[in-house]
Motif scaffolding. Structure first.
Motif, PDB file in Angstrom:
ATOM      1  N   LYS A 124       0.835  -1.199   0.000  1.00 42.31           N
ATOM      2  CA  LYS A 124       0.000   0.000   0.000  1.00 42.31           C
ATOM      3  C   LYS A 124       0.872   1.252   0.000  1.00 42.31           C
ATOM      4  O   LYS A 124       2.006   1.239   0.482  1.00 42.31           O
ATOM      5  CB  LYS A 124      -0.931  -0.018   1.216  1.00 42.31           C
ATOM      6  CG  LYS A 124      -1.816  -1.267   1.231  1.00 42.31           C
ATOM      7  CD  LYS A 124      -2.823  -1.267   2.365  1.00 42.31           C
ATOM      8  CE  LYS A 124      -3.621  -2.569   2.343  1.00 42.31           C
ATOM      9  NZ  LYS A 124      -4.648  -2.615   3.399  1.00 42.31           N
ATOM     10  N   PRO A 125       0.312   2.359  -0.509  1.00 47.87           N
ATOM     11  CA  PRO A 125       1.134   3.571  -0.622  1.00 47.87           C
ATOM     12  C   PRO A 125       1.575   4.126   0.720  1.00 47.87           C
ATOM     13  O   PRO A 125       2.605   4.793   0.803  1.00 47.87           O
ATOM     14  CB  PRO A 125       0.206   4.558  -1.359  1.00 47.87           C
ATOM     15  CG  PRO A 125      -1.161   3.977  -1.291  1.00 47.87           C
ATOM     16  CD  PRO A 125      -0.998   2.507  -1.136  1.00 47.87           C
ATOM     17  N   ASP A 126       0.822   3.831   1.793  1.00 46.48           N
ATOM     18  CA  ASP A 126       1.172   4.369   3.115  1.00 46.48           C
ATOM     19  C   ASP A 126       1.814   3.323   4.034  1.00 46.48           C
ATOM     20  O   ASP A 126       1.998   3.577   5.221  1.00 46.48           O
ATOM     21  CB  ASP A 126      -0.072   4.960   3.788  1.00 46.48           C
ATOM     22  CG  ASP A 126      -1.197   3.943   3.926  1.00 46.48           C
ATOM     23  OD1 ASP A 126      -1.097   2.851   3.323  1.00 46.48           O
ATOM     24  OD2 ASP A 126      -2.179   4.242   4.640  1.00 46.48           O
ATOM     25  N   HIS A 127       2.157   2.159   3.490  1.00 46.76           N
ATOM     26  CA  HIS A 127       2.856   1.169   4.314  1.00 46.76           C
ATOM     27  C   HIS A 127       4.241   1.668   4.715  1.00 46.76           C
ATOM     28  O   HIS A 127       4.955   2.246   3.895  1.00 46.76           O
ATOM     29  CB  HIS A 127       3.051  -0.138   3.525  1.00 46.76           C
ATOM     30  CG  HIS A 127       1.934  -1.120   3.714  1.00 46.76           C
ATOM     31  ND1 HIS A 127       1.695  -2.141   2.815  1.00 46.76           N
ATOM     32  CD2 HIS A 127       1.008  -1.254   4.690  1.00 46.76           C
ATOM     33  CE1 HIS A 127       0.661  -2.852   3.250  1.00 46.76           C
ATOM     34  NE2 HIS A 127       0.228  -2.340   4.370  1.00 46.76           N
ATOM     35  N   SER A 128       4.623   1.375   5.937  1.00 52.65           N
ATOM     36  CA  SER A 128       5.983   1.730   6.347  1.00 52.65           C
ATOM     37  C   SER A 128       6.970   0.793   5.649  1.00 52.65           C
ATOM     38  O   SER A 128       6.629  -0.345   5.320  1.00 52.65           O
ATOM     39  CB  SER A 128       6.126   1.582   7.857  1.00 52.65           C
ATOM     40  OG  SER A 128       6.145   0.205   8.197  1.00 52.65           O
ATOM     41  N   PRO A 129       8.215   1.257   5.438  1.00 55.03           N
ATOM     42  CA  PRO A 129       9.234   0.368   4.858  1.00 55.03           C
ATOM     43  C   PRO A 129       9.388  -0.933   5.636  1.00 55.03           C
ATOM     44  O   PRO A 129       9.665  -1.982   5.044  1.00 55.03           O
ATOM     45  CB  PRO A 129      10.509   1.222   4.920  1.00 55.03           C
ATOM     46  CG  PRO A 129      10.014   2.619   4.838  1.00 55.03           C
ATOM     47  CD  PRO A 129       8.701   2.632   5.608  1.00 55.03           C
ATOM     48  N   ALA A 130       9.178  -0.895   6.951  1.00 57.42           N
ATOM     49  CA  ALA A 130       9.329  -2.111   7.763  1.00 57.42           C
ATOM     50  C   ALA A 130       8.308  -3.183   7.364  1.00 57.42           C
ATOM     51  O   ALA A 130       8.587  -4.381   7.482  1.00 57.42           O
ATOM     52  CB  ALA A 130       9.179  -1.764   9.243  1.00 57.42           C
ATOM     53  N   ILE A 131       7.136  -2.761   6.899  1.00 60.39           N
ATOM     54  CA  ILE A 131       6.134  -3.729   6.431  1.00 60.39           C
ATOM     55  C   ILE A 131       6.517  -4.283   5.065  1.00 60.39           C
ATOM     56  O   ILE A 131       6.311  -5.463   4.772  1.00 60.39           O
ATOM     57  CB  ILE A 131       4.739  -3.059   6.368  1.00 60.39           C
ATOM     58  CG1 ILE A 131       4.245  -2.744   7.770  1.00 60.39           C
ATOM     59  CG2 ILE A 131       3.733  -3.949   5.627  1.00 60.39           C
ATOM     60  CD1 ILE A 131       2.928  -1.998   7.806  1.00 60.39           C
ATOM     61  N   ILE A 132       7.078  -3.437   4.223  1.00 58.65           N
ATOM     62  CA  ILE A 132       7.352  -3.824   2.830  1.00 58.65           C
ATOM     63  C   ILE A 132       8.642  -4.633   2.698  1.00 58.65           C
ATOM     64  O   ILE A 132       8.724  -5.555   1.878  1.00 58.65           O
ATOM     65  CB  ILE A 132       7.413  -2.562   1.944  1.00 58.65           C
ATOM     66  CG1 ILE A 132       6.028  -1.878   1.939  1.00 58.65           C
ATOM     67  CG2 ILE A 132       7.833  -2.910   0.520  1.00 58.65           C
ATOM     68  CD1 ILE A 132       6.003  -0.551   1.235  1.00 58.65           C
ATOM     69  N   ARG A 133       9.665  -4.325   3.513  1.00 54.47           N
ATOM     70  CA  ARG A 133      10.988  -4.952   3.347  1.00 54.47           C
ATOM     71  C   ARG A 133      10.953  -6.477   3.284  1.00 54.47           C
ATOM     72  O   ARG A 133      11.607  -7.066   2.415  1.00 54.47           O
ATOM     73  CB  ARG A 133      11.937  -4.500   4.455  1.00 54.47           C
ATOM     74  CG  ARG A 133      12.638  -3.226   4.114  1.00 54.47           C
ATOM     75  CD  ARG A 133      13.689  -2.817   5.147  1.00 54.47           C
ATOM     76  NE  ARG A 133      13.997  -1.416   4.930  1.00 54.47           N
ATOM     77  CZ  ARG A 133      13.761  -0.438   5.806  1.00 54.47           C
ATOM     78  NH1 ARG A 133      13.258  -0.703   6.989  1.00 54.47           N
ATOM     79  NH2 ARG A 133      14.039   0.806   5.495  1.00 54.47           N
ATOM     80  N   PRO A 134      10.215  -7.141   4.178  1.00 60.11           N
ATOM     81  CA  PRO A 134      10.221  -8.615   4.105  1.00 60.11           C
ATOM     82  C   PRO A 134       9.692  -9.155   2.766  1.00 60.11           C
ATOM     83  O   PRO A 134      10.094 -10.230   2.332  1.00 60.11           O
ATOM     84  CB  PRO A 134       9.290  -9.031   5.257  1.00 60.11           C
ATOM     85  CG  PRO A 134       9.263  -7.854   6.180  1.00 60.11           C
ATOM     86  CD  PRO A 134       9.463  -6.643   5.335  1.00 60.11           C
ATOM     87  N   LEU A 135       8.798  -8.390   2.117  1.00 59.63           N
ATOM     88  CA  LEU A 135       8.252  -8.821   0.832  1.00 59.63           C
ATOM     89  C   LEU A 135       9.272  -8.698  -0.297  1.00 59.63           C
ATOM     90  O   LEU A 135       9.107  -9.280  -1.366  1.00 59.63           O
ATOM     91  CB  LEU A 135       7.006  -7.996   0.481  1.00 59.63           C
ATOM     92  CG  LEU A 135       5.846  -8.078   1.469  1.00 59.63           C
ATOM     93  CD1 LEU A 135       4.745  -7.087   1.096  1.00 59.63           C
ATOM     94  CD2 LEU A 135       5.284  -9.497   1.522  1.00 59.63           C
TER      95      LEU A 135
END
Ligand SMILES: [Mn+2]
Length: 231
Positions: A124-135
């Motif tokens: 999502k556009p407002d996800h923090s990098p910490a949420i996205i990094r594992p993906l």
């Protein structure tokens, strides 16, 4: 090199034709990549799939609803599945998870439906990098393009450029437009542009009832609102 990417057609042949007409007249891509969710949720799954499968220089990845149309049972998937041939369903089931393109050595693009790990977790556009990094763990390409969330955006996370190409057939950012993306590599940099194309959404909304789609009225309203809630 110019690559067109679009996604989430969702059985909306009217929006698909509008996008393809714009691409033919304006874009002249070397390659088209379609990022999944081709047929489910719309009134014209068979027509949409026939148009897509006939496109030259086009690659595909599988979306969650392409998998679900083949493997899940509910009233809407049952309707969609009944419109498609056994060969169409096998073709959907055989779609690859990802496509990669190298514009130059070390200048690579990854295309997936939702994220590089699975078919369903939205970026999502407002996800923090910490949420996205594992993906993004283990991803070597510099650009990651995807659909699924139906909201157009470009953002940078660490060394990655993330491109949500949004949706051709089922917009949900409040604008009733079909979206596609051009990625142009000029030898040094990628230029990324979202294109928002008008289509006759009222005609598509009426079409749900005309083809006997289950829950036609609710589905038509959801299309016209262009703001459905994402789980
Ligand atoms: Mn999806």
């Amino acid at each position: 090199m110019r690559i067109v990417i679009f996604s989430d057609i969702h059985g909306n042949a009217v929006a698909l034709e509008a996008v393809l007409a714009h691409i033919r007249h304006e874009t002249a891509p070397d390659l088209i990549i379609v990022a999944g969710d081709l047929v489910a949720d719309g009134p014209r799954p068979a027509e949409s799939l026939a148009i897509l499968r006939a496109l030259p220089n086009t690659r595909f990845v599988i979306g969650n609803t392409d998998y679900d149309v083949v493997h899940e049972r509910d009233i809407e998937y049952d309707f969609t599945r009944a419109q498609l041939s056994a060969e169409d369903l096998q073709w959907l089931d055989d779609l690859p998870f990802a496509q990669t393109v190298a514009a130059a050595p070390g200048r690579e693009l990854l295309v997936v439906h939702a994220n590089p790990c699975d078919l369903r977790a939205a970026i999502k556009p407002d996800h923090s990098p910490a949420i996205i990094r594992p993906l993004l763990d283990g991803v070597s390409q510099e650009i990651v393009a995807f659909g699924h969330y139906h909201v157009p955006f470009v953002r940078t996370v660490d060394r990655y450029t993330l491109v949500d190409v949004a949706s051709v057939g089922f917009p949900r950012d409040g604008l009733l437009r079909a979206v596609y993306v051009t990625l142009t590599f000029d030898g040094a940099n990628w230029q990324i542009a979202h294109h928002r194309i008008a289509f006759d959404a009222e005609a598509v909304a009426r079409d749900y009832a005309a083809v006997g789609y289950p829950n036609a009225e609710r589905k038509a309203r959801k299309l016209l609102e262009a703001r459905y809630r994402h789980p």
